[in-house]
Structures are given as C-alpha cells and as structure tokens.
Design a protein around this motif. Structure first.
Motif, short mmCIF file in Angstrom:
data_model
loop_
_atom_site.label_atom_id
_atom_site.label_comp_id
_atom_site.label_asym_id
_atom_site.label_seq_id
_atom_site.Cartn_x
_atom_site.Cartn_y
_atom_site.Cartn_z
N MET A 88 73.47 28.43 87.85
CA MET A 88 72.20 27.74 87.94
C MET A 88 71.05 28.72 88.20
O MET A 88 69.97 28.60 87.62
N SER A 131 68.01 29.43 85.67
CA SER A 131 66.67 29.19 86.18
C SER A 131 65.80 30.42 86.01
O SER A 131 64.66 30.34 85.55
N LEU A 163 65.76 18.90 82.75
CA LEU A 163 65.39 19.04 84.16
C LEU A 163 65.10 17.69 84.83
O LEU A 163 65.40 17.52 86.02
N THR A 206 69.18 22.23 85.68
CA THR A 206 68.01 23.00 85.27
C THR A 206 67.52 22.40 83.95
O THR A 206 68.08 21.43 83.45
N ASP A 207 66.51 23.01 83.37
CA ASP A 207 66.00 22.48 82.11
C ASP A 207 66.99 22.68 80.97
O ASP A 207 66.95 21.95 79.98
#
Length: 352
Positions: free
Chosen positions: A20, A24, A78, A98-99
């Motif tokens: 992650m 990110s 996200l 996350t996105d």
C-alpha cells in the motif's frame, strides 16, 4: 502451529502495508494528471505468503479461493464504498485501499454455486465489474453405494462441494485414470454409470479446487446395505441380528444392527482370497461405550472400541494372524456390563 499462523499473519499484514505504501508513493510521485473517471478493474492477484513462507507472486488470476487475500488492481478505486464477490457484500479495510489497489479477503461464506462469477467494486464515481470466479472448497467424499457394483450399474456418490464434478476411476501405480459418466449431480450427490473394468478401482471426484478419492474400492465390500458372500453362520444366542436396519448408517442407506447380550456373539462363514488386500475395514457405533472382540478364522483377538458415534477403522492383517483367506469372522460383545446394541457398517477389505 498456532505460533506459525500468527507469524504468517503478521508477515502477511506487513507485506500488504508495504504494498500500500509503495502504490501510494508511486501515485504521489507521478507527474501524470490524477485519474478522475469511473473505477476500472485491470487485474486481480493473490496476496500474502505461501505455507512454506515464500511470497505469493502478483500474478493475475480469474479464480479465487475463500479465506485468502487478493489485490484488486486498477484505477479510480480510492473512494471505494462496497466490494461484492458473486453479489456477496464483502468486508474490506479502508486502510488497505489506494487509488490503484485494494487488498481484500474473500469471505468464506461467499456463494460459489449458481453465482454471477462477477467481482464488483462500488465507488463514489461509479461501479466496476470484472469476471471473477470464487472457487468452492475441495470436494469431500463420504461414500458410494453400492460398493459391490458392476459395469452399467448406476451408483450414488455422496459428499460435499460437487460443483461441476468430474468423476474418474482413480489413477493407480499401474493403471491410468478412466473417465466415468456422470448421469446427474447436485452439490452433495452424484449419480454415475459404472464403466467396464472398474473392479478393485477407487473412485475420484474432482472440482475446480481439488480431488477427493473414496476410502473404498469397487468390489471390496462384505457388508454394504447387505451382507455379501456369507455361506453359513449366525449369532450364538439366535436373536438380535438385523441386516436391514435403516435407522442409521455410516455408508449407504442401512447398517447391521446387533443386540448383544453380555458376552454374546456369533460366527459367520465366507470364502475370500486375501491376496489383493492388506487390511479389513469396518465402521462401528454403539448405544453406549464398550468393545467387541473380533477375530478372523479363529486367530488372534482384536478389540474393536465402541463409542456412541461412528468410528471407522482399518485393521491390518498382521493384527489378525496374517490370514491368506477369510473363512470365518467372529464377533463377541465384551463390555462385561450387561451387553450392548452395536451397529456395523462398511465392512470390507483394503487393497495393498
């Protein structure tokens, strides 16, 4: 074992947090304009560690196993609010989003039969749908009836997780597997048509997750809803024996119910060549805890423990005097407390 599981879980969580952080940071460092469209799922990959401690590779898959973690990779993820596998609302940790990536555990209660085979990720910007199959557990094989079947017979296999099952005569050291015709199937029952040359072969059931093999080989039963090959004999007291008891069974539909008086028993005569076999199998259940003395051809006594639940056992022939044939089986109740009612089932032989 418990400590290993805790360490593995901790390592897995650390690995996920690292992933992650990496994704990110990658997004933050990118000079490209941030994605603002509807969510897109590009791939799904296993996450975490294998049992041997090695890290699972991030290789895209289209089939997932319940109780395992997976990385959903894409973009616009996200603001995820819901995740569904086969329309089953699946819990996820917002901190693992996350996105571009979501790490999620497929719930063990996720349906797998008659399912949509779709993964859905719902975000504030829309819903992404992805073709993804949740696999059933590996099949379990509780028995088949009748064990002493012949070519062309219809036989019922019982167990669990029979999703799109493939049935074969199991491969041996000298013989290849042989396809078996499936006449009908449900998740817990399969009806097959027995092929040629099936005698002394085990049955195997395979689904997408694995294979289960029968404990019994075809043609190896002495009792399977009825007693096979008995030439003479009976109980010493002349009463209390019911070969067609349909109130309980371990295998098939019926069991052999014997109401023993104290130290009562009986002899039963057969003529079975033991050359192919290494053991005698038997399942036993009693009205109360106790024991039954068992012997072959009048040889060494073997004490069969009896409990109020079914117990399956395989008795090696070297515990019974290494008989080369079975001409007589002897059973004797030996509780020394007034007798017992005992059920016997799945009596037969185990191949070498």
């Amino acid at each position: 074992m418990k400590n290993i599981k805790i360490v593995s879980l901790a390592a897995c969580m650390a690995w996920m947090l690292s992933l992650m952080l990496f994704t990110s940071c990658s997004s933050d460092d990118s000079s490209a304009e941030a994605y603002s469209g509807p969510p897109v799922i590009e791939s799904v990959s296993p996450s975490g560690y294998n049992e041997d401690g090695s890290m699972k590779p991030l290789t895209p898959v289209t089939v997932g196993d319940p109780k395992n973690y997976y990385v959903i990779h894409g973009k616009g993820l996200l603001s995820t609010t819901k995740i569904y596998f086969n329309d089953f609302d699946t819990y996820f940790r917002p901190t693992f989003v996350t996105d571009t990536d979501i790490i999620v555990l497929i719930d063990e209660n996720t349906p797998y039969a008659n399912a949509s085979n779709k993964l859905k990720v719902v975000t504030k910007s829309g819903t992404a749908v992805y073709d993804f199959t949740v696999a059933p557990p590996a099949p379990t094989f509780s028995g088949f009836n009748f064990i002493n079947c012949a070519e062309g017979d219809l036989v019922t296999i019982k167990g669990k997780y029979f999703l799109n099952p493939v049935v074969t005569l199991a491969k041996t050291a000298t013989l290849p597997e042989v396809p078996v015709t499936v006449v009908s199937s449900t998740l817990e029952q399969i009806v097959i048509k027995v092929p040629a040359n099936a005698d002394k072969r085990y049955l195997a059931v395979t689904n997408i997750s694995g294979t289960a093999v029968s404990k019994e080989a075809i043609g190896t039963a002495l009792y399977d809803d009825k007693l096979y090959g008995m030439q003479w004999g009976g109980p010493w007291a002349g009463k209390g024996v019911n070969f067609d008891f349909d109130g309980d069974s371990y295998q098939g539909e019926k069991s052999w119910r014997w109401e023993f008086g104290q130290w009562d028993g009986g002899n039963w005569g057969f003529n079975v060549d033991m050359t192919p076999y290494k053991a005698i199998r038997i399942a036993v259940k009693g009205a109360k805890n106790g024991q039954v003395n068992f012997s072959v051809n009048g040889g060494p006594n073997f004490v069969i423990p009896v409990t109020a639940a079914w117990v399956y056992m395989e008795i090696p022939l070297n515990k019974l005097g290494d008989p080369t044939s079975v001409t007589m089986l002897t059973f004797q109740e030996s509780n020394n407390d007034g007798g017992n009612t005992v059920l016997f089932d799945d009596i037969g032989f185990v191949l070498k």
